[in-house]
Design an enzyme around this catalytic site. Structure first.
Site, PDB file in Angstrom:
ATOM      1  N   TRP A 133       1.071  -1.197  -0.471  1.00 41.86           N
ATOM      2  CA  TRP A 133       0.291   0.209  -0.026  1.00 41.86           C
ATOM      3  C   TRP A 133       0.904   1.384   0.030  1.00 41.86           C
ATOM      4  CZ3 TRP A 133       1.791   2.813   4.232  1.00 41.86           C
ATOM      5  CH2 TRP A 133       2.085   2.187   5.455  1.00 41.86           C
ATOM      6  N   ASN A 134       2.084   1.104   0.459  1.00 39.86           N
ATOM      7  CA  ASN A 134       3.122   2.153   0.663  1.00 39.86           C
ATOM      8  C   ASN A 134       3.158   2.930  -0.488  1.00 39.86           C
ATOM      9  OD1 ASN A 134       4.806   0.521   0.048  1.00 39.86           O
ATOM     10  ND2 ASN A 134       6.323   1.014   1.519  1.00 39.86           N
ATOM     11  N   LYS A 157      -2.353  -8.547  -7.132  1.00 46.49           N
ATOM     12  CA  LYS A 157      -2.597  -8.562  -6.704  1.00 46.49           C
ATOM     13  C   LYS A 157      -2.217  -7.298  -5.439  1.00 46.49           C
ATOM     14  CE  LYS A 157      -3.306  -9.082  -2.079  1.00 46.49           C
ATOM     15  NZ  LYS A 157      -4.103  -7.698  -1.648  1.00 46.49           N
ATOM     16  N   PRO A 158      -3.160  -6.032  -5.624  1.00 42.73           N
ATOM     17  CA  PRO A 158      -2.946  -4.773  -5.115  1.00 42.73           C
ATOM     18  C   PRO A 158      -3.318  -5.178  -3.432  1.00 42.73           C
ATOM     19  CG  PRO A 158      -4.366  -4.385  -6.078  1.00 42.73           C
ATOM     20  CD  PRO A 158      -4.396  -5.963  -6.111  1.00 42.73           C
ATOM     21  N   ALA A 159      -2.139  -4.138  -2.508  1.00 42.80           N
ATOM     22  CA  ALA A 159      -2.781  -4.060  -0.890  1.00 42.80           C
ATOM     23  C   ALA A 159      -4.300  -3.813  -1.043  1.00 42.80           C
ATOM     24  CB  ALA A 159      -2.327  -2.929  -0.886  1.00 42.80           C
ATOM     25  N   GLY A 210       7.071  -6.186   0.675  1.00 41.19           N
ATOM     26  CA  GLY A 210       5.982  -6.552   1.133  1.00 41.19           C
ATOM     27  C   GLY A 210       6.753  -6.713   3.008  1.00 41.19           C
ATOM     28  N   SER A 211       6.002  -7.157   3.955  1.00 39.97           N
ATOM     29  CA  SER A 211       6.521  -7.279   5.626  1.00 39.97           C
ATOM     30  C   SER A 211       7.493  -8.751   5.113  1.00 39.97           C
ATOM     31  CB  SER A 211       5.784  -7.837   6.430  1.00 39.97           C
ATOM     32  OG  SER A 211       5.536  -9.217   6.493  1.00 39.97           O
ATOM     33  N   GLU A 232      11.494  -8.656  -1.911  1.00 38.66           N
ATOM     34  CA  GLU A 232      11.645  -6.925  -1.138  1.00 38.66           C
ATOM     35  C   GLU A 232      10.859  -6.983   0.052  1.00 38.66           C
ATOM     36  OE1 GLU A 232      11.723  -4.000  -0.755  1.00 38.66           O
ATOM     37  OE2 GLU A 232      10.451  -3.256  -2.057  1.00 38.66           O
ATOM     38  N   LEU A 233      11.847  -6.645   1.161  1.00 34.96           N
ATOM     39  CA  LEU A 233      11.338  -7.014   2.627  1.00 34.96           C
ATOM     40  C   LEU A 233      11.520  -6.094   3.564  1.00 34.96           C
ATOM     41  CD1 LEU A 233      11.497 -10.804   2.414  1.00 34.96           C
ATOM     42  CD2 LEU A 233      10.257  -9.934   1.338  1.00 34.96           C
ATOM     43  N   CYS A 266       9.815   1.347   2.973  1.00 34.00           N
ATOM     44  CA  CYS A 266      11.023   0.595   3.327  1.00 34.00           C
ATOM     45  C   CYS A 266      12.250   1.139   3.374  1.00 34.00           C
ATOM     46  CB  CYS A 266      10.856  -1.134   2.129  1.00 34.00           C
ATOM     47  SG  CYS A 266       9.433  -1.936   1.356  1.00 34.00           S
ATOM     48  N   GLU A 366      12.031  -1.713  12.667  1.00 30.91           N
ATOM     49  CA  GLU A 366      11.007  -0.982  11.827  1.00 30.91           C
ATOM     50  C   GLU A 366      10.062  -0.373  12.161  1.00 30.91           C
ATOM     51  OE1 GLU A 366       9.724  -3.099   8.127  1.00 30.91           O
ATOM     52  OE2 GLU A 366      10.356  -1.568   6.841  1.00 30.91           O
TER      53      GLU A 366
HETATM   54  C1  SIN Z   1       9.587   1.267  -1.070  1.00 30.25           C
HETATM   55  O1  SIN Z   1       9.445   1.460   0.638  1.00 30.25           O
HETATM   56  O2  SIN Z   1       9.256  -0.308  -0.299  1.00 30.25           O
HETATM   57  C2  SIN Z   1      10.211   1.915  -1.820  1.00 30.25           C
HETATM   58  C3  SIN Z   1      10.683   2.637  -2.493  1.00 30.25           C
HETATM   59  C4  SIN Z   1      11.209   3.409  -3.248  1.00 30.25           C
HETATM   60  O3  SIN Z   1      11.579   2.679  -3.917  1.00 30.25           O
HETATM   61  O4  SIN Z   1      12.398   4.716  -3.203  1.00 30.25           O
END
Ligand code: SIN
Length: 463
Positions: A133-134, A157-159, A210-211, A232-233, A266, A366
């Site tokens: 979602w971010n 599948k989006p958040a 995601g997480s 990508e966690l 992230c 985090e």
């Molecule tokens: C992320 O927070 O996973 C992506 C941030 C970015 O692509 O700069």
């Protein structure tokens, strides 16, 4: 959840739109359709795939304001950040529209005169993505663009918090001429759709942002059908300010990385590690600038820091601040809130903490919120030890104008992305991804298309 997702504006708690949840049968039909489209899509020549991707990017740019508004409504981020994210999302499509034409094989000298050896690349098959979602637009195109460029059909599948941006992006892909079975969107809860994806024999690759706990679950489930995975966690980025750093510049860049998307990224700096001789000066300058940040509804022109996505995220942030304060942290600015659990909106004012110690939860986990804990160090070895004392290894930042200090930090920090005097190292042209429990694989750059390709080797004999 029932059979609809209520997409809510995190700045007000009001429902923006209802989205139908797909049934298991519908999701399996979509998977089958994606699988069936593979042969057809893989045969479309690379220049045509490139043209279609470029057209998609162009249409997205034509709808920039509309998409940005949808994004701010469902995610809460300031409108200028959403506008920036639309460009960022399109830049992945532009990059991979070019890379589609550069999927090269090679020949290898054989060990006898009677043989020829050819190595070629072919698309991996149907790709399923689960996106966060971010960054509802950019994390989707960062996966869709290389998949489509490589010749793989794509299903996303989006958040549940932010499906509207993705739904619109997929509609625009169809408008651009990418066939409806080649790029599809399905909606539902992560655990249900994740299980359907991972158990399907048709899906050859899962890509997830995601997480870390959910990533681990997806990796385990994917093992049953030996799927490729890109993960990508989570991150827990350190940001080191060396004694010689340009403080004004470091403050500006720290604010940029820390408060982007209200700290819900992230890669945002989570642990500010400052040399003890400049800690007071840095902290004061930083807190002065942080106190000027405007918090509010992302649709207001003035807003620089939007709401927290939901109650769970808000509770975690508040608990981390409280834990730090109870253990002796000093609040230089912030520790203020505007939240209503009944209405469903949650704002945390940008917070700067000093006198932070390693045993505080905020240094261990985090945060995903607008809180900057500042801890001090004496020696570079100590700074590195603090920075690396985490199972995560996504992004790290440091500020120094001394090349020896910079080289030492680069060599010793166990992170996949390093910003040296740079708080914004992301881009479509760079390999984004983490070490340790921050993930597997890289997205973006020339590395980002490789995970969508199989290597096939041909040995021709009897020549
Ligand atoms: C992320 O927070 O996973 C992506 C941030 C970015 O692509 O700069």
């Amino acid at each position: 959840m029932g059979n609809v997702i209520l997409v809510k504006n995190p700045a007000t708690g009001q429902v923006v739109k209802e989205v139908q949840i797909n049934t298991e049968e519908e999701i399996n039909q979509a998977i089958k359709a994606g699988h069936d489209s593979f042969k057809k899509w893989a045969k479309v020549n690379a220049h045509e795939r490139s043209r279609l991707l470029s057209k998609w990017s162009q249409i997205i740019k034509e709808h920039k304001e509309e998409i940005a508004e949808i994004m701010t409504l469902e995610n809460g981020k300031p409108l200028y950040e959403s506008l920036g994210e639309v460009d960022y999302a399109a830049s992945y499509i532009d990059w991979y529209a070019e890379e589609a034409k550069r999927i090269y094989g090679r020949t290898v000298p054989a060990s006898t005169e009677t043989k020829r050896i050819v190595v070629s690349k072919q698309p991996i098959g149907l790709v399923a993505a689960i996106t966060p979602w971010n960054f509802p637009a950019a994390m989707m195109t960062r996966k869709a663009a290389p998949a489509l460029a490589a010749g793989c059909p794509f299903i996303v599948k989006p958040a549940v918090e932010t499906p509207l941006t993705t739904i619109r992006l997929v509609e625009l892909a169809h408008e651009a001429g990418i066939p409806e079975d080649v790029i599809q969107c399905v909606n539902g809860s992560g655990s249900v759709v994740g299980r359907i994806f991972t158990s399907s024999e048709y899906i050859r690759k899962i890509t997830f942002t995601g997480s870390t706990p959910i990533g681990k679950q997806l990796i385990k489930e994917s093992a049953n059908t030996v799927k490729h995975v890109t993960m990508e966690l989570g991150g827990h980025a350190p940001l080191i300010v060396a004694e010689d750093a340009d403080l004004d510049f470091a403050v500006k860049q720290t604010i940029a990385t820390k408060f982007r998307n209200a700290g819900q990224t992230c890669v945002c700096a989570n642990r500010i590690i400052v040399h003890e001789n400049i800690a007071e000066a840095f902290s004061q300058k930083f807190a002065d600038e942080v106190s000027k940040l405007k918090v509010g509804n992302g649709l207001d022109q003035e807003t620089q820091v939007g709401p927290i996505i939901n109650e769970k995220g808000y509770d975690k942030i508040v608990a981390q601040i409280q834990d730090a304060v109870e253990k002796g942290a000093e609040v230089l600015v912030g520790n203020q809130y505007n939240a209503d659990k009944e209405q469903g909106y949650f704002f945390v004012y940008p917070t700067v903490l000093t006198n932070v110690k390693q045993d505080m939860v905020i240094m261990q986990e985090e945060t995903f919120g607008p809180v900057a804990p500042i801890i001090t160090f004496k020696t570079l070895e100590e700074a590195v030890e603090i920075a690396n004392s985490t199972p995560f290894g996504l992004a790290a930042y440091f500020f120094t104008n001394n090349y020896k200090t910079g080289t030492y930090l680069h060599d010793h920090l166990d992170f996949g992305i390093i910003g040296w005097n740079d708080g914004a190292p992301s881009g479509a042209h760079i390999p984004f991804g983490g070490m340790k429990e921050s993930g597997l694989g890289r997205e973006g750059g020339i590395e980002g298309i490789e995970p969508y390709l199989e290597t096939k080797y041909l040995s021709v004999g009897n020549l």
